[in-house]
Design an enzyme around this catalytic site. Sequence first.
Site, PDB file in Angstrom:
ATOM      1  N   HIS A  85      21.986  42.539  38.553  1.00  0.00           N
ATOM      2  CA  HIS A  85      22.756  42.969  37.380  1.00  0.00           C
ATOM      3  C   HIS A  85      22.735  44.500  37.235  1.00  0.00           C
ATOM      4  CE1 HIS A  85      24.357  41.405  33.289  1.00  0.00           C
ATOM      5  NE2 HIS A  85      24.890  42.589  33.567  1.00  0.00           N
ATOM      6  N   ARG A 144      29.737  38.096  34.241  1.00  0.00           N
ATOM      7  CA  ARG A 144      28.714  37.375  33.503  1.00  0.00           C
ATOM      8  C   ARG A 144      28.315  36.129  34.281  1.00  0.00           C
ATOM      9  NH1 ARG A 144      27.693  41.269  31.170  1.00  0.00           N
ATOM     10  NH2 ARG A 144      27.614  41.700  28.925  1.00  0.00           N
ATOM     11  N   GLU A 181      18.800  35.431  33.558  1.00  0.00           N
ATOM     12  CA  GLU A 181      18.320  36.671  34.183  1.00  0.00           C
ATOM     13  C   GLU A 181      17.027  37.128  33.512  1.00  0.00           C
ATOM     14  OE1 GLU A 181      22.822  38.299  35.218  1.00  0.00           O
ATOM     15  OE2 GLU A 181      21.714  39.126  33.522  1.00  0.00           O
TER      16      GLU A 181
END
Length: 317
Positions: free
Chosen positions: A285, A234, A263
């Site tokens: 990600h 994370r 993000e």
Amino acid sequence: MLKIVFLDRDTIGPSVSIDRPDFPHEWVEYGKTAPEDVAARIADADIAVTNKAPIRADAIAGASRLKMIAVTATGYDVIDLAAAKERGITVSNVRGYAVNTVPEHTFALIFALRRSITGYRQDVIAGEWQRANQFCFFNHPIRDLSGSVLGIFGRGALGKSVARIGEAFGIKPVFAARKDASSIETGYTPFHEVIETADIITLHMPLTPATRDLIGMPEFQRMKRKPLIINTARGGLVNEAALVQALDEGLIAGAGFDVLTKEPPAPDNPLLKVLERPNVIVTPHVAWASDEAMQALWAQVVGNIENFEKGSPSNAL
């Protein structure tokens, strides 16, 4: 008939077959949902499905029929759990689906950085090999993994899988204890000992108030081995400004990040300024997103919804 609203289908790859629950229902699907549109879209839903679209207290308060929230991820920080519990709404997440994909991505970053793959690739593109006038050249450091110490922060399924892979390469994995631990449980190593002795540090833990900025300048300054820092967990676990400062000051060997604090990243994210460096890799990600893992994830989401409809909720938080 239950109404199911999927708020952000576009966050699941196009290769995934979006099978639907095996009971009569109304299905409404959106590609994306902005935070300000969530409340309206789930107002008459019985079940809401979300990955990153936040379901906060105000949206929950306005959704009088809402009985379940199915999160298409392991992390559930986008859900106001307290508000859901107060209403008796079941919140289920998915677990264990990424036990291969995330560790494999972790080691892809480790290998690329440890052997300077990115730097050498860029050099070949730039014509450095021809200019070297010999069979090879040595612009970047290359280090073996065998004999290294791998500091793992997080001892869940992903952390353990990373440890198993590491052992196969002759790496010594050590699991870091909590930063504020008053005593050290069997199988763990004190937090700051891992910080000081690891050749590679990899993060596999949730983002909570206790873990935010887990690694900042005080930790970087204690890193005697100048390790690689890998984060496929994370954004926010590592202070990004401090990370860039640590790179600038040579306190660490490099950084491989699949997650950022925001993000997509904000224009002022300090990591965006160092992306061209050969010892920095940032991926968008996608550590979780192998075709196999995403299909397994969706199967689990559907299973959670079907189990809830049967009266036997699964993976309830």
